[in-house]
Motif scaffolding. Structure first.
Motif, short mmCIF file in Angstrom:
data_model
loop_
_atom_site.label_atom_id
_atom_site.label_comp_id
_atom_site.label_asym_id
_atom_site.label_seq_id
_atom_site.Cartn_x
_atom_site.Cartn_y
_atom_site.Cartn_z
N GLN A 2 0.84 -1.19 0.00
CA GLN A 2 0.00 0.00 0.00
C GLN A 2 0.88 1.24 0.00
O GLN A 2 2.08 1.17 0.15
CB GLN A 2 -0.91 0.00 1.22
N TYR A 4 2.57 4.70 1.35
CA TYR A 4 2.98 5.13 2.69
C TYR A 4 3.53 6.54 2.66
O TYR A 4 3.75 7.11 1.59
CB TYR A 4 3.94 4.13 3.32
N MET A 15 3.49 6.81 8.69
CA MET A 15 2.24 6.08 8.74
C MET A 15 2.41 4.79 9.52
O MET A 15 3.25 3.96 9.21
CB MET A 15 1.76 5.77 7.32
N GLY A 17 0.01 1.71 11.19
CA GLY A 17 -1.36 1.20 11.17
C GLY A 17 -2.15 1.92 10.09
O GLY A 17 -1.68 2.05 8.96
N ASP A 18 -3.29 2.45 10.44
CA ASP A 18 -4.15 3.08 9.44
C ASP A 18 -4.00 4.59 9.36
O ASP A 18 -4.71 5.24 8.62
CB ASP A 18 -5.62 2.75 9.75
N TYR A 19 -3.09 5.16 10.15
CA TYR A 19 -3.02 6.63 10.21
C TYR A 19 -1.62 7.18 10.06
O TYR A 19 -0.63 6.51 10.35
CB TYR A 19 -3.61 7.12 11.54
N HIS A 37 -5.90 10.87 8.49
CA HIS A 37 -6.28 9.82 7.56
C HIS A 37 -5.39 9.88 6.32
O HIS A 37 -5.18 10.94 5.76
CB HIS A 37 -7.74 9.98 7.17
N GLU A 39 -5.86 8.83 3.33
CA GLU A 39 -6.55 8.99 2.05
C GLU A 39 -6.69 10.47 1.74
O GLU A 39 -7.20 11.24 2.56
CB GLU A 39 -7.93 8.33 2.13
#
Ligand SMILES: [Zn+2]
Length: 138
Positions: A2, A4, A15, A17-19, A37, A39
């Motif tokens: 993914q 980063y 980054m 985890g998810d944040y 976030h 995104e």
């Protein structure tokens, strides 16, 4: 893999985890951690309730590892981080440090890839195509 995010100074991973985790300082010089976030265009963030700011406040952002001040070189109100996508392509990502202001820019080299957010018109130099910039400098 993914995408980063890394610090432009120390290349450390922002980054986890998810944040995206950034160290921040509010108007009252209080420090706190902000989880953003990853995104682009998603402005949700997580913080401890003791770290306070209100819409319109300028926030100072720092790398949580090297404490580099993540200010862009061309606008004091834009924060600069580096995003590396799943194809290992590197982008400069800029977002507003003003709480509640929604503007994010994804830039590859000299080319603006995307301007996102309802307030993105505020930083107009990202909208000027390269071919026109040379006329403005004269
Ligand atoms: Zn750093």
């Amino acid at each position: 893999m993914q995408k980063y995010y890394v610090c432009p100074e120390c290349q450390g991973h922002l980054m986890v985890g998810d944040y995206i985790i950034l160290s921040a300082k509010n108007r009252q010089d209080k420090r706190g951690l902000l989880l953003l976030h990853p995104e682009i265009g998603n402005y949700s963030s997580i913080k401890h309730p003791s770290f306070k700011f209100t819409a319109g406040d300028p926030i100072d952002f720092y790398c949580p590892m090297c404490q580099h001040y993540l200010q862009s070189r061309f606008d004091k109100n834009l924060v600069h981080v580096i995003m590396i996508d799943k194809d290992r392509k590197e982008y400069d990502v800029y977002f507003s440090r003003i709480a509640g202001e929604k503007s994010t820019y994804q830039v590859a080299g000299d080319k603006t890839v995307s301007a996102t957010g309802e307030h993105s018109h505020r930083y107009t130099y990202f909208k000027i195509p390269e071919e026109l910039k040379k006329y403005l400098q004269k």
